[in-house]
Structures are given as structure tokens and as C-alpha cells.
Write a protein that holds these residues in place. Structure first.
Motif, PDB file in Angstrom:
ATOM      1  N   GLU A   1       0.747  -1.347   0.064  1.00  0.00           N
ATOM      2  CA  GLU A   1       0.180   0.067  -0.025  1.00  0.00           C
ATOM      3  C   GLU A   1       0.786   1.334  -0.193  1.00  0.00           C
ATOM      4  OE1 GLU A   1       1.105  -0.807   4.292  1.00  0.00           O
ATOM      5  OE2 GLU A   1       0.686  -1.883   2.737  1.00  0.00           O
TER       6      GLU A   1
ATOM      7  N   LEU B   1      -2.681  -4.785   1.399  1.00  0.00           N
ATOM      8  CA  LEU B   1      -2.142  -4.305   2.524  1.00  0.00           C
ATOM      9  C   LEU B   1      -1.462  -5.315   3.520  1.00  0.00           C
ATOM     10  CD1 LEU B   1      -2.360  -1.977   4.635  1.00  0.00           C
ATOM     11  CD2 LEU B   1      -4.483  -2.576   5.343  1.00  0.00           C
TER      12      LEU B   1
ATOM     13  N   GLU C   1      -2.648  -4.002  -5.658  1.00  0.00           N
ATOM     14  CA  GLU C   1      -2.234  -3.396  -4.273  1.00  0.00           C
ATOM     15  C   GLU C   1      -2.804  -4.090  -3.053  1.00  0.00           C
ATOM     16  OE1 GLU C   1      -3.326   0.433  -2.257  1.00  0.00           O
ATOM     17  OE2 GLU C   1      -2.141   1.032  -4.038  1.00  0.00           O
TER      18      GLU C   1
END
Length: 315
Positions: free
Chosen positions: A197, A224, A222
């Protein structure tokens, strides 16, 4: 606000941290009306509202943000005074608030456990966030020091290198590139690539590596956090750029492989960082010295000891 009390500032800071009167009351072991009363008294001292309510949520006003900044500074100064006096009395402990970027969580607990064996009276508090948040906590003086890949440049700090931090590119064990020698970075341009991220130090290092290699990734997802990224790699979603300190268990278990990409490993450094104006107390100095001398040994990811395979019992 010359008549504001330390108690009022402490209660106000708890509400500001949680943006919740009820959660602040739980943390401080007070009733919610008692918390509201302390905050209202402080607001009367300020002559302005410190919070505003929009719907069911509360937010700091501009005045509240300013009071919070000073309240945190006062709380830190009081803690430093307590620890300085304790040091004069010969105490071997104190409180240390340590922030680490998420990649460092794989070795930070080992450092803290080893340090506590030397200084058992120390109250250690660990906060784990991405780089952007750790930098903010350091700037706001909410942590005493931070462990990160690159020290911040937008305010004055004192930092020391204490270990290398190699970054590699990994894929699932059965990835088509596994086992290939000298893979050019350009060959990865169209590969499904998993990226961290925004605000992550790992992502910044990855972007610099591909920019220097003049490679533009065209198929990115993307995700996290390192754990999510590793699980996605093992599931075959793609490859990723990651700190080697985070993958010891998965490598040992054969779930992932390091790809032999030219220019890797990308060698970064681990730093321990403090604000330049931070008072260095005896316990802080002891921890800094410990990290510099013992860190390189302790952060090496240990391969797990796998149990031997069971033999078939004799019939």
C-alpha cells in the motif's frame, strides 16, 4: 489555559486518541460522564470547543488539534522528568515507547525479549504501523524511537544504522520463473505483480528499483501488509518485492522461492531513529546501544526446526 490540570489534559488526550468518550472512559477506568466533565472543563479554559460532533462521530476542532499537540508534549515532558529522577535514584528501568514499520515486526519482538532479560524492570511498549504512520508518531513525539528503513527528512532526527535489510523478489514454488538464472528486470514488466500500500517503505524501495531499471509494471494488484502479500504469492496471484527478513518460514517450508532477478537482493539498511531534540535518558541510551550491538545478530530470521517425518510403526 493557565488553570488547566494534568488530569484534564490526560482525559482530553485519551478522547482525542480514540475519538470516542466511551472508549476513553474504558481506558482510564472512569465513567463516561466523568470524562465528559473533564473535557468540558478544559474547553471552558480554552474558551473554544475542542470537539465537534457530526452525526454519531466526533472530530477535533482546530483548537482541539492545537491543545492536543501541547498536551502530548506536556505528557512526554512529565514522563521524561519521572524517568530522569528515577535514573538519579539508580533505577534500572523506565518506559520505552518503540515504533516499528510493519516489516520490522518479524524481528522486533526478539529484540525486546532479549533486552527485557537485561533490564527486567523496563516497561516496553511496541507499536507497529506502515512507514507513513510511524513517521507521524515520531514527529508528534508519541513514540521515543523508531526502527525503519529510511529516516524521515521533513524534520530533524538522529539515526544510526544497525543492520542490513536485503529485499528480494519472490514467487510461488511452482512459478514458471522459479529456477531460472539471471532474470532481467524487464522480463517482469508484464508479470502479475503484488505491491504494498502507499506509505509503505517496501513499496518505495520497489518503485525505486524498477525506476532505476527503467521498467514499468503493467499488471499490479495493491495489497495491505506483508502477510496478505505472502499469502497471495503462495496462492499463485503473482510475484512481489519484499524484505528477506519477512519470509524465513515460508522459504524453509518450500512454499515460496526467491527469483534470481538481476540487481537483487536490493540492499537497504535498518535504522533506529529519534527526534533530534529528544532527551536521551539512561534506559533509552541502553536500548540504543543494545540495538546497535545485538541487532545484527538477533534480526536474522531463524529457519524453523521441522519435526522429523514419522516412521510407519512395525506391524
Amino acid at each position: 489555559m493557565k488553570n488547566a490540570t494534568l488530569r484534564q489534559l490526560k482525559v482530553f488526550e485519551a478522547v482525542a486518541n480514540h475519538l470516542s468518550f466511551s472508549r476513553a472512559a474504558e481506558e482510564l477506568h472512569l465513567t463516561q460522564p466523568a470524562v465528559s466533565m473533564q473535557v468540558q472543563a478544559l474547553a471552558e479554559q480554552a474558551g473554544l470547543p475542542l470537539f465537534e460532533q457530526l452525526g454519531k462521530k466526533i472530530f477535533l476542532t482546530i483548537a482541539g488539534e492545537e491543545v492536543l499537540r501541547h498536551a502530548r508534549r506536556i505528557a512526554q515532558q512529565m514522563r521524561e522528568a519521572d524517568e530522569a529522577v528515577a535514573a538519579i535514584r539508580g533505577a534500572k528501568g523506565g518506559r520505552l515507547n518503540i515504533g516499528v514499520v510493519s516489516t520490522a515486526k518479524y524481528f522486533a519482538p526478539r529484540l525486546l525479549v532479549a533486552f527485557r532479560k537485561l533490564y527486567p524492570e523496563t516497561d516496553l511498549r511496541l507499536r507497529v504501523h506502515n512507514r507513513e504512520t510511524i513517521v507521524r508518531l515520531l514527529e508528534e513525539n508519541q513514540i521515543d524511537m523508531a526502527m525503519m528503513g529510511v529516516p524521515p527528512s521533513d524534520f530533524e532526527t538522529v539515526s544510526s544504522v544497525f543492520a542490513d535489510q536485503p529485499h528480494v523478489i519472490i514467487g510461488a514454488a511452482d512459478h514458471p520463473l522459479a529456477g531460472r538464472r539471471r532474470i532481467a528486470p524487464a522480463e517482469l514488466a508484464a508479470e502479475p505483480f503484488l505491491i504494498r500500500e502507499p506509505g509503505s517503505g517496501t513499496r518505495g524501495a520497489m518503485e525505486r528499483f524498477f525506476a532505476e531499471s527503467e521498467v514499468r509494471l503493467t499488471d499490479t494488484t495493491e495489497l495491505l501488509g506483508n502477510e496478505t502479500v505472502k499469502q497471495a504469492v503462495m496462492a499463485g496471484m503473482g510475484i512481489t518485492f519484499i524484505s528477506e527478513h519477512t519470509i524465513g518460514l515460508e522459504l524453509a517450508a518450500g512454499r515460496i522461492v526467491k527469483l534470481n532477478v538481476t540487481g537483487t537482493p536490493v540492499m537497504r539498511r535498518w535504522y533506529v531513529v529519534q527526534r533530534a531534540d529528544k532527551l536521551v535518558l539512561p534506559i533509552t541510551a541502553a536500548f540504543l546501544d543494545f540495538v546497535r550491538t545485538q541487532g545484527p545478530r538477533l534480526i536474522v530470521e531463524q529457519a524453523p526446526i521441522l519435526p522429523p517425518a514419522r516412521k510407519n510403526p512395525r506391524r
